[in-house]
Write a protein that holds these residues in place. Structure first.
Motif, short mmCIF file in Angstrom:
data_model
loop_
_atom_site.label_atom_id
_atom_site.label_comp_id
_atom_site.label_asym_id
_atom_site.label_seq_id
_atom_site.Cartn_x
_atom_site.Cartn_y
_atom_site.Cartn_z
N ILE A 88 -40.62 39.64 79.70
CA ILE A 88 -39.22 39.57 80.12
C ILE A 88 -38.48 38.58 79.21
O ILE A 88 -38.84 37.41 79.12
CB ILE A 88 -39.10 39.13 81.59
CG1 ILE A 88 -39.90 40.07 82.50
CG2 ILE A 88 -37.63 39.06 82.02
CD1 ILE A 88 -39.47 41.52 82.50
N ILE A 89 -37.46 39.06 78.55
CA ILE A 89 -36.70 38.23 77.61
C ILE A 89 -35.45 37.67 78.28
O ILE A 89 -35.11 36.52 78.14
CB ILE A 89 -36.30 39.05 76.36
CG1 ILE A 89 -37.56 39.60 75.67
CG2 ILE A 89 -35.46 38.21 75.41
CD1 ILE A 89 -38.48 38.57 75.08
N CYS A 90 -34.74 38.51 78.99
CA CYS A 90 -33.52 38.06 79.68
C CYS A 90 -33.87 37.86 81.14
O CYS A 90 -34.22 38.79 81.84
CB CYS A 90 -32.42 39.11 79.54
SG CYS A 90 -31.11 38.95 80.76
N ARG A 91 -33.81 36.60 81.57
CA ARG A 91 -34.25 36.31 82.94
C ARG A 91 -33.17 36.63 83.96
O ARG A 91 -33.49 36.96 85.10
CB ARG A 91 -34.70 34.87 83.06
CG ARG A 91 -33.62 33.89 82.69
CD ARG A 91 -34.14 32.48 82.65
NE ARG A 91 -33.05 31.58 82.33
CZ ARG A 91 -33.21 30.30 82.11
NH1 ARG A 91 -34.38 29.76 82.19
NH2 ARG A 91 -32.17 29.55 81.82
N CYS A 92 -31.91 36.54 83.58
CA CYS A 92 -30.85 36.82 84.56
C CYS A 92 -30.85 38.29 84.97
O CYS A 92 -30.60 38.62 86.11
CB CYS A 92 -29.48 36.47 84.01
SG CYS A 92 -29.31 34.76 83.47
N GLN A 93 -31.05 39.17 84.00
CA GLN A 93 -30.96 40.60 84.29
C GLN A 93 -32.32 41.28 84.21
O GLN A 93 -32.40 42.51 84.23
CB GLN A 93 -30.01 41.27 83.29
CG GLN A 93 -28.72 40.51 83.09
CD GLN A 93 -27.58 41.08 83.88
OE1 GLN A 93 -27.71 41.35 85.08
NE2 GLN A 93 -26.47 41.29 83.24
N THR A 94 -33.36 40.50 84.06
CA THR A 94 -34.73 41.02 83.98
C THR A 94 -34.85 42.13 82.94
O THR A 94 -35.19 43.27 83.25
CB THR A 94 -35.24 41.50 85.36
OG1 THR A 94 -34.69 40.68 86.38
CG2 THR A 94 -36.75 41.44 85.44
N VAL A 95 -34.54 41.80 81.69
CA VAL A 95 -34.64 42.78 80.62
C VAL A 95 -35.87 42.46 79.78
O VAL A 95 -36.07 41.32 79.39
CB VAL A 95 -33.38 42.77 79.72
CG1 VAL A 95 -33.48 43.85 78.66
CG2 VAL A 95 -32.13 42.95 80.57
N SER A 96 -36.66 43.48 79.51
CA SER A 96 -37.92 43.26 78.81
C SER A 96 -37.76 43.43 77.30
O SER A 96 -36.77 43.99 76.82
CB SER A 96 -38.96 44.24 79.32
OG SER A 96 -38.57 45.55 78.94
N LYS A 97 -38.75 42.97 76.59
CA LYS A 97 -38.76 43.11 75.14
C LYS A 97 -38.76 44.58 74.75
O LYS A 97 -38.15 44.97 73.75
CB LYS A 97 -39.99 42.39 74.56
CG LYS A 97 -39.98 42.31 73.06
CD LYS A 97 -41.07 41.37 72.55
CE LYS A 97 -41.05 41.30 71.04
NZ LYS A 97 -42.07 40.38 70.51
N ALA A 98 -39.45 45.41 75.53
CA ALA A 98 -39.52 46.84 75.21
C ALA A 98 -38.11 47.44 75.15
O ALA A 98 -37.78 48.20 74.24
CB ALA A 98 -40.36 47.57 76.26
N GLU A 99 -37.28 47.06 76.13
CA GLU A 99 -35.91 47.61 76.17
C GLU A 99 -35.10 47.13 74.97
O GLU A 99 -34.33 47.88 74.38
CB GLU A 99 -35.21 47.17 77.47
CG GLU A 99 -35.84 47.77 78.72
CD GLU A 99 -35.56 46.93 79.95
OE1 GLU A 99 -34.41 46.92 80.41
OE2 GLU A 99 -36.49 46.27 80.44
N ILE A 100 -35.30 45.87 74.61
CA ILE A 100 -34.53 45.31 73.49
C ILE A 100 -34.94 45.99 72.19
O ILE A 100 -34.09 46.37 71.38
CB ILE A 100 -34.72 43.77 73.42
CG1 ILE A 100 -34.09 43.15 74.66
CG2 ILE A 100 -34.11 43.19 72.15
CD1 ILE A 100 -34.46 41.71 74.90
N ILE A 101 -36.22 46.21 72.02
CA ILE A 101 -36.68 46.87 70.79
C ILE A 101 -36.13 48.30 70.73
O ILE A 101 -35.65 48.74 69.69
CB ILE A 101 -38.23 46.85 70.72
CG1 ILE A 101 -38.69 45.42 70.45
CG2 ILE A 101 -38.73 47.80 69.64
CD1 ILE A 101 -40.19 45.23 70.44
N PHE B 125 -29.96 31.44 77.45
CA PHE B 125 -31.42 31.41 77.37
C PHE B 125 -31.96 32.45 76.38
O PHE B 125 -32.82 32.15 75.57
CB PHE B 125 -32.00 31.65 78.77
CG PHE B 125 -33.50 31.76 78.79
CD1 PHE B 125 -34.28 30.62 78.74
CD2 PHE B 125 -34.12 32.99 78.87
CE1 PHE B 125 -35.66 30.72 78.75
CE2 PHE B 125 -35.51 33.09 78.87
CZ PHE B 125 -36.28 31.94 78.82
N CYS B 126 -31.45 33.67 76.42
CA CYS B 126 -32.11 34.75 75.69
C CYS B 126 -31.63 34.92 74.26
O CYS B 126 -32.32 35.56 73.47
CB CYS B 126 -32.00 36.07 76.45
SG CYS B 126 -30.31 36.64 76.68
#
Lengths: 115, 524, 512
Positions: free
Chosen positions: C417-430, C460-461
């Motif tokens: 999890i890269i973005c803790r506020c919105q619970t966004v994972s590295k997979a989504e970012i890639i 944070f992210c």
């Protein structure tokens, strides 16, 4: 005349210093420690310098460093210049000396983390 | 989902969490885990490369990374397990039947017993709601229906007066909560469940942003919170700006002024809305005065200019009502604006778990053992209230750790005795903005043989404004229970503490009068 | 893309100027035809970078339009029929949640609401109803307790505009439309000789393209582009709207789209629950001349909040997590959309100009209508390989527990999890970094993943996202921008002696 904010305690006295015939007159200090601090600040202010230097072979490009003791304030710039040139290779341990007797201050530049 | 069992689980391996882990071991807990989302421990400390840490606890002038390593090494030496790169998604408190209105709340925090594919985010919302829809910032729910910024809402609109949402969880026969579930995710293990008898919240805080303070202007590149700039400068090795204005004279802002100066940037001004410096005077002297960085007190940034990159900011003087005084506007050219405008405890997990927050601290309400409104869930550090010194954070972490370990040790009737429902509340009185802890156990068996968890503790509080020559009082109604010696100065930037020793505790815990005790700061 | 379409270097059948919702809707609509080679020019580094990104996500059915604007009414009527199907094809969250114009005074209830209903009917919308207090409270329990009732427009809906625009653009790109970013149309020259009548100049001569048809969807600058084609009887006067995004934790307090009664000059401030679960307050309205004047202001804030609090008195500024302003491309002289062929009857130039605040609601209809206009001059041949389906990035945050387990099992980076506020994972970012449009700015990643949009606003992210972009694209952090060139976020390395400026002597304590 100079105004010095004392940082010895949270009161933070604003101490005015006036020089007369090579001696200082202090006003505004609520205690002796304040006058002592003000005298130090006027004659030989000292600071701990903290910065970072490059490190190779670590997950992170920088490692944090500090002077092992307070150094004369006018040495800050020289120390920063030395830190800018320095580069070490991982691993480094907290407390390892990076540059000894930096800028002739008798303090060492030491690593502040292990990486 | 893989499942682990622990006595104490700590959320976050920053200074609070590390200390909590250590405290839990000191308190006798056997299996302890700290869950950390980053790949290293220390929280924010690794990027705080300046000195000034540990003066209070070690009598040494340490830097952030050193301070963090010392605690991390101690935790490791004590066999405290640390799960890195593991993100806590949800804390599901054990069912807490002590809270009376519990049944009024439908399951909402989102876990079916079998995790049968329900949407975990649906239905779990926060903020107490009523049907008529008023919001009170003070946060209590009345039957006529206020909305508070803390507390719980169920999507169907039921209101719980206690503020506890519970879902599943094992309930022991005595009716006391036995085990909490912390659901986490990591790339190495996927989703996991950590079951723990006690949970310690140590998530720290986050910075207030431009959005929070509604700063007018355009939206160019070059606006950073001070902590973000600090991360780029100290960890990543990149300078975020060359000509910098800093809004806010908190410690991070001042420290960044010096850091950026060291790295060759020019700090044009530090702008402070209040009439006094927000951070420690030590930092003003060593970070601003040393480098002749001008400070504009009673000023604010009133407009950010620049479409691609920040081109400058307009600042202006403000009056007592925080309104801009026309004719005082001036433009400062810069390519970067740093915001150091306060920290907010990071309580999203706490709120989701249905734990009651104090609108003043924006952290969970706690008793003197740092237990929150959810039995067996404790808090410490900046998630509870934002401290000025990391030393205090560590101290609180140890306290919470010991308390959590004790909680985990007792069960059934024993636990019931030690953690009675009756509490003495503290409230901020004159010139005090908040107090922590907000309550202490009283119990019916006070005296020599008392078993309640109410050992001596410290009341921490902050004043609302700088004052000279004051006394600190504890008062119930008109009765002054305690008065401190004269303090030469108190400042909002520096936390004040009152030692509540056994003697004072006896005074505080009265069977006859349980009305709130006020903490007040009195000008003499 | 395939051999079915002949791409000549820098020669296109259709050039679309402007990648907002209108340009992207046109591009997507035209991408289903085999015999069109299309390029879309956008002056910013991503689609949806201007007016289209800054709105309140209210999709109007036409109940609140001005009856004297037939083009706008027609475009919205056409769109209104297609929302369910198009959002299903493009995997965009949409709901026909209905909207309310709440009356809080007797005169608003007795006079304004019937007038509004009558207006809706003259725009062809007969589904509105005046509802009483009880029904309003059953649908919006936290509305002002003094409310007497509301005009309910059940056909109104809600979607997040940037999700729609991204979906339209991505689907168009997959179906062969070429997107050129940071490419501003600076001149158009027309010649009746040769195969391609138009020469399109980009960035003051940096590049030129040849085209058969030019379609102008340049939003705020549609007057300028139109003028380049010799059609210059209108001017765009931006109308600024400011918005405030409220922390998600209050999202259960509003269910749909709630307005007060209209103010004299604009529809009034709304509170909308977006498809992301945030509440949005706004817009305000202020007419401007400067098309780059996108700053938020203190005055607007006070006015906007006062209006919103009439409807929801519990609203408090402290609930805000973001604010922003958008400029709508409103025409000063002509009170309607300007859509059609060049009035000289010769030049193959189509305007989709002056698409004002209802642009998102009208966009799908505009695309459809422009395809029809083109058939007046050429025959459009359907591409048998056209793929109308586009899938959005699978989100960890909104997935159920079992879906989450499956996601992490399939790709362990869903567990980072890269973005803790919105619970966004590295997979989504890639996945977002490798989007079909090739946009890698921080704002681009923001709109595709919701990172940097939460409570911490990227505090944070951001460094973590910068790192991932660099890993995936081989860029240096110094090249990472907020939104294209000129918006680089970092200035230089801290410890590179060659780029380091020494601490300036005058400022340091040294030597004092």
């Amino acid at each position: 005349m100079k105004v010095i904010t004392c940082i010895t305690c949270p009161v933070g006295c604003e101490i005015t210093a006036e020089e007369k015939n090579g001696r200082y007159l202090f006003r505004g200090a609520l205690c002796k420690a304040g006058e002592k601090y003000a005298y130090m600040e006027l004659t030989s202010p000292e600071r701990v310098v903290t910065t970072s230097i490059r490190i190779k072979g670590s997950v992170m490009p920088l490692v944090s460093v500090k002077t092992s003791a307070p150094v004369p304030r006018e040495k800050i710039r020289g120390i920063l210049d030395e830190a800018l040139k320095a580069e070490i290779v991982s691993p480094v341990k907290r407390g390892d000396v990076i540059i000894s007797n930096i800028c002739g201050t008798e303090a060492d530049l030491i690593a502040t983390r292990t990486q | 989902m893989k499942e682990y069992k622990y006595d104490v689980a700590v959320v976050g391996a920053g200074p609070a969490g590390l200390a909590a882990g250590i405290g839990a071991r000191e308190g006798g807990a056997e299996k302890i885990v700290i869950i950390e989302r980053d790949f290293m421990t220390g929280g924010i400390l690794p990027q705080c490369i300046h000195n000034g840490f540990g003066l209070h606890n070690f009598g040494k002038d340490l830097t952030g990374p050193e301070y963090a390593e010392i605690y991390a090494e101690k935790a490791a030496a004590l066999g405290v397990e640390i799960k890195l790169e593991t993100m806590v998604l949800e804390i599901v408190p054990a069912k807490n039947i002590l809270s009376e209105a519990d049944d009024a709340v439908p399951p909402s925090a989102g876990l079916d017993p079998g995790y049968s594919g329900r949407n975990p985010s649906s239905g779990s919302t926060t903020g107490n709601v009523s049907s008529s829809g008023n919001v009170s910032s003070s946060g209590n729910v009345s039957s006529s229906g206020n909305v508070s910024s803390s507390g719980n809402v169920s999507s169907s609109g039921n209101v719980s007066s206690s503020g506890n949402v519970s879902t599943t969880g094992n309930v022991s026969s005595s009716g006391f909560p036995e085990i909490h579930t912390v659901i986490c995710v990591s790339k190495s293990e996927g989703l996991i469940k950590i079951k723990a008898k006690a949970v310690i919240l140590a998530m720290g805080c986050r910075e207030r942003t431009r959005g929070n303070i509604m700063l007018p202007g355009t939206r160019p590149a070059g606006i950073f919170t001070a902590g973000l700039a600090q991360r780029f400068t100290n960890i990543e090795g990149y300078l975020p700006g060359k000509n910098v204005v800093i809004l806010g004279s908190g410690d991070i802002g001042m420290i960044m002024a010096r850091r950026l100066t060291f790295e060759g940037a020019s700090v044009k001004a530090v702008v402070e809305v209040m009439s006094f410096i927000g951070g420690l005077s030590r930092n003003k002297v060593q970070c601003l005065d040393d480098f002749n960085i001008p400070v504009f007190l009673n000023h604010t940034v009133c407009y950010i200019k620049g479409n691609s990159r920040v081109e400058g900011v307009e600042i202006a003087e403000i009056d007592d009502e925080k309104k801009i005084i026309e004719g005082t506007r001036r433009f400062i050219e810069c390519d970067t604006l740093l915001l150091s405008v306060g920290l907010i405890p990071e309580n999203e997990l706490t709120e989701k778990a249905g734990i009651k927050l104090d609108p003043r601290t924006k952290g969970p309400e706690v008793d003197s053992t740092f237990q929150t409104s959810a039995d067996g869930i404790f808090a410490c550090g900046n998630v509870m209230h934002v401290s000025d010194l990391v030393d205090y954070v560590s101290e609180d972490g140890i306290t919470a750790g010991i308390a959590a370990a004790r909680w985990a040790r007792f069960s059934g009737k024993e636990r019931e005795k030690r953690y009675p429902k009756a509490r003495q509340q503290f409230t901020p009185g004159r010139n005090v903005s908040y107090i922590v802890p907000q309550a202490v156990y009283t119990g019916s068996d006070s005296g020599e043989n008392s078993k309640t968890e109410k050992s001596p503790f410290k009341l921490s509080f902050r004043v609302t404004k700088p004052m000279r020559n004051v006394k600190i009082q504890l008062a119930r109604r008109e009765v002054i229970l305690h008065e401190s010696n004269v303090k030469k100065i108190v400042r909002p930037g520096e936390m004040e503490k009152i030692d509540i020793n056994d003697k004072l505790l006896e005074l505080i815990i009265s069977k006859n009068d349980t009305s709130d005790i006020r903490v007040e700061v009195i000008q003499i | 893309m395939g051999s079915w379409r002949s791409f000549l270097k820098n020669k296109y059948r259709v050039v679309i100027a402007g990648g907002g919702v209108v340009g992207c809707a046109i591009a997507r609509e035209l991408s289903q035809y085999e015999n069109l080679s299309i390029t879309l020019l956008e002056k910013e580094d991503d689609v949806c970078s201007g007016t289209s990104k800054a709105n309140n996500s209210h999709i109007v059915c036409g109940a609140d339009l001005d009856p004297s604007c037939p083009v706008e009414i027609e475009m919205i009527r056409r769109s209104n029929k297609r929302w369910e199907s198009i959002t299903a094809e493009l995997d965009v969250e949409y709901t026909r949640c209905g909207s309310f114009n709440v009356a809080v005074t007797e005169s608003e209830f007795n006079d304004t609401l019937p007038a509004l209903q009558k207006k809706a009917q003259s725009c062809g919308i007969f589904s509105t109803r005046i509802i009483g207090r009880d029904e309003l409270l059953s649908k919006e329990p936290y509305v002002n307790p003094d409310a007497l009732g509301a005009l309910y427009a059940p056909e109104d809906g809600s979607l997040l505009s940037y999700y729609l625009v991204l979906a339209l653009a991505e689907n168009a790109a997959v179906n062969g439309v070429k997107f050129l970013f940071e490419s501003e149309v600076t001149a158009l020259s027309f010649s009746q000789e040769g195969k391609f009548p138009w020469t399109v100049e980009i960035n003051n001569g940096e590049k030129t393209l040849d085209a058969d048809f030019v379609i102008n969807s340049a939003g705020l600058y549609s007057d300028a582009v139109s003028k380049m084609a010799g059609w210059d009887n209108f001017e765009i006067r931006p109308r600024k709207g400011e918005f405030w995004v409220i922390d998600k934790k209050y999202s259960s307090l509003v269910n749909s789209i709630v307005y007060g009664c209209p103010q004299p000059d604009f529809r009034g401030t709304t509170v909308v629950k977006t498809r992301d679960g945030n509440l949005m307050v706004g817009p305000t309205a202020r007419d401007l001349r400067d098309k780059e004047e996108k700053g938020t202001t203190q005055d607007a804030m006070e006015a906007g909040w006062a209006a919103a609090k009439r409807v929801f008195p519990w609203l408090d500024k402290s609930m805000t997590i973001h604010q922003y302003a958008g400029l709508r491309a409103r025409c000063a002289e002509i009170n309607d959309y300007i859509i059609g062929w060049h009035p000289d009857g010769v030049k193959p130039f189509i305007n989709a100009a002056a698409i004002r605040s209802t642009g998102i609601s009208g966009s799908i209809g505009i695309g459809e209508y422009i395809a029809e206009l083109l058939t007046e001059r050429i025959t459009l041949e359907k591409n048998p390989l056209f793929n109308p389906v586009r899938k959005k990035i699978k989100r960890f945050e909104t997935a159920s527990w079992s879906e989450r387990e499956a996601l992490v099992k399939e790709n362990p980076l869903y567990g980072e999890i890269i973005c803790r506020c919105q619970t966004v994972s590295k997979a989504e970012i890639i996945e977002a970094i490798h989007n079909p449009l090739g946009v890698v700015s921080l704002d681009g990643i923001k709109r595709r993943t919701k990172t940097q949009m939460g409570r911490c606003s990227g505090g944070f992210c951001t460094p973590r996202i910068v790192k991932i972009i660099c890993e995936e694209t081989g860029s240096s952090p110094l090249e990472i921008t907020k939104r294209g060139r000129g918006t680089e976020i970092l200035k230089r390395e801290t410890k590179n002696p060659s780029s380091h400026c020494r601490m300036t002597a005058g400022r340091s304590g040294a030597g004092k």
